[in-house]
Write an enzyme that holds these catalytic residues in place. Structure first.
Site, PDB file in Angstrom:
ATOM      1  CD  GLU A 281      -2.838  -1.221   2.539  1.00  0.00           C
ATOM      2  OE1 GLU A 281      -3.647  -2.270   2.570  1.00  0.00           O
ATOM      3  OE2 GLU A 281      -2.363  -0.930   3.372  1.00  0.00           O
TER       4      GLU A 281
ATOM      5  CG  ASP B  98     -12.462  -8.307   0.558  1.00  0.00           C
ATOM      6  OD1 ASP B  98     -13.488  -8.401   1.579  1.00  0.00           O
ATOM      7  OD2 ASP B  98     -11.245  -7.807   1.000  1.00  0.00           O
TER       8      ASP B  98
END
Length: 233
Positions: free
Chosen positions: A13, A200
């Protein structure tokens, strides 16, 4: 002069942001590496916090005490709780709360931290507006919306828990750090915003979806942050 702290839980990230930086120094505190320097001509400190709320809160306090940051951006990935948020979309926080804080036996609301007088930690509205606009410019093909981040020290991958987080907290996405970053920023009076790319659906498919979409989601978040900081200086 503004100095922007940027926190991501995992190396994936923050690696793109660190690669784009002009790094002047790497400072080690609490076993964490804080990369200081400039990114797109803005003064920044970029750090990988590690996963979970304690790690995230430690990062915020170090950014406040040692680096005296003026703004905090939390970038990363999350599971969707809102059917309007599909995998690959980006959510910019309006607020954040702890879904695993439970002092209801003492009369507090689910998620409310005792003796604080609030449950939701409000993101800075100007930073949120800049983040939305930056996403539209940096990721023109990506859908972006604002909403609530709910956080807890667990990876949500069941339909039952997902439904609970929607009904009890009105969450739009769920992850494991944002509320602690919001909490720490609030206590230090530092404006913040949380940016989450959806990796997700936070249900029974989450374990399958997450590895597949994590890298693309993190890249879109990083693109947004790199664009956004030019408007905070």
């Amino acid at each position: 002069m503004n100095k922007i702290g940027i926190i991501g839980a995992m190396e994936l990230e923050v690696e793109q942001l660190k690669n784009q930086m002009s790094v002047t120094e790497i400072v080690k505190k609490a076993s964490l590496d804080f990369y200081t320097g400039t990114l797109n001509d803005a003064d920044v400190v970029v750090v990988r916090s590690g996963v979970g709320k304690v790690n995230a809160a430690l990062c915020v306090q170090i950014l406040a005490d040692v680096f005296h940051v003026t703004h905090i951006i939390n970038t990363g990935v999350a599971g969707s709780l809102n059917p309007a948020l599909d995998i690959g979309d980006i959510l910019v926080s309006t607020d954040a709360l702890h879904h695993d804080m439970d002092a209801t036996i003492f009369g507090y609301r689910p998620g409310e931290v005792p003796q604080m007088g609030l449950r939701e930690f409000q993101a800075d509205p100007d930073m949120a507006a800049i983040a939305v606009r930056s996403c539209q410019e940096a990721n023109p093909d990506i859908h972006v919306r604002t909403g609530r981040v709910v956080s807890g020290d667990q990876f949500v991958s069941s339909k039952e828990l997902k439904q609970h987080l929607i009904e009890e907290f009105g969450g739009d996405c769920v992850e494991m750090e944002g509320a602690s970053i919001a909490h720490g920023a609030y206590l230090n009076s530092i404006p913040f915003v949380i940016i989450r790319a959806i990796s997700d659906k936070a249900d029974d498919s989450a374990e399958m979806d997450y590895p597949t979409f994590e890298r693309a989601a993190a890249k879109h978040s990083a693109n947004l942050v790199a664009h956004m900081i030019t408007q905070l200086t």
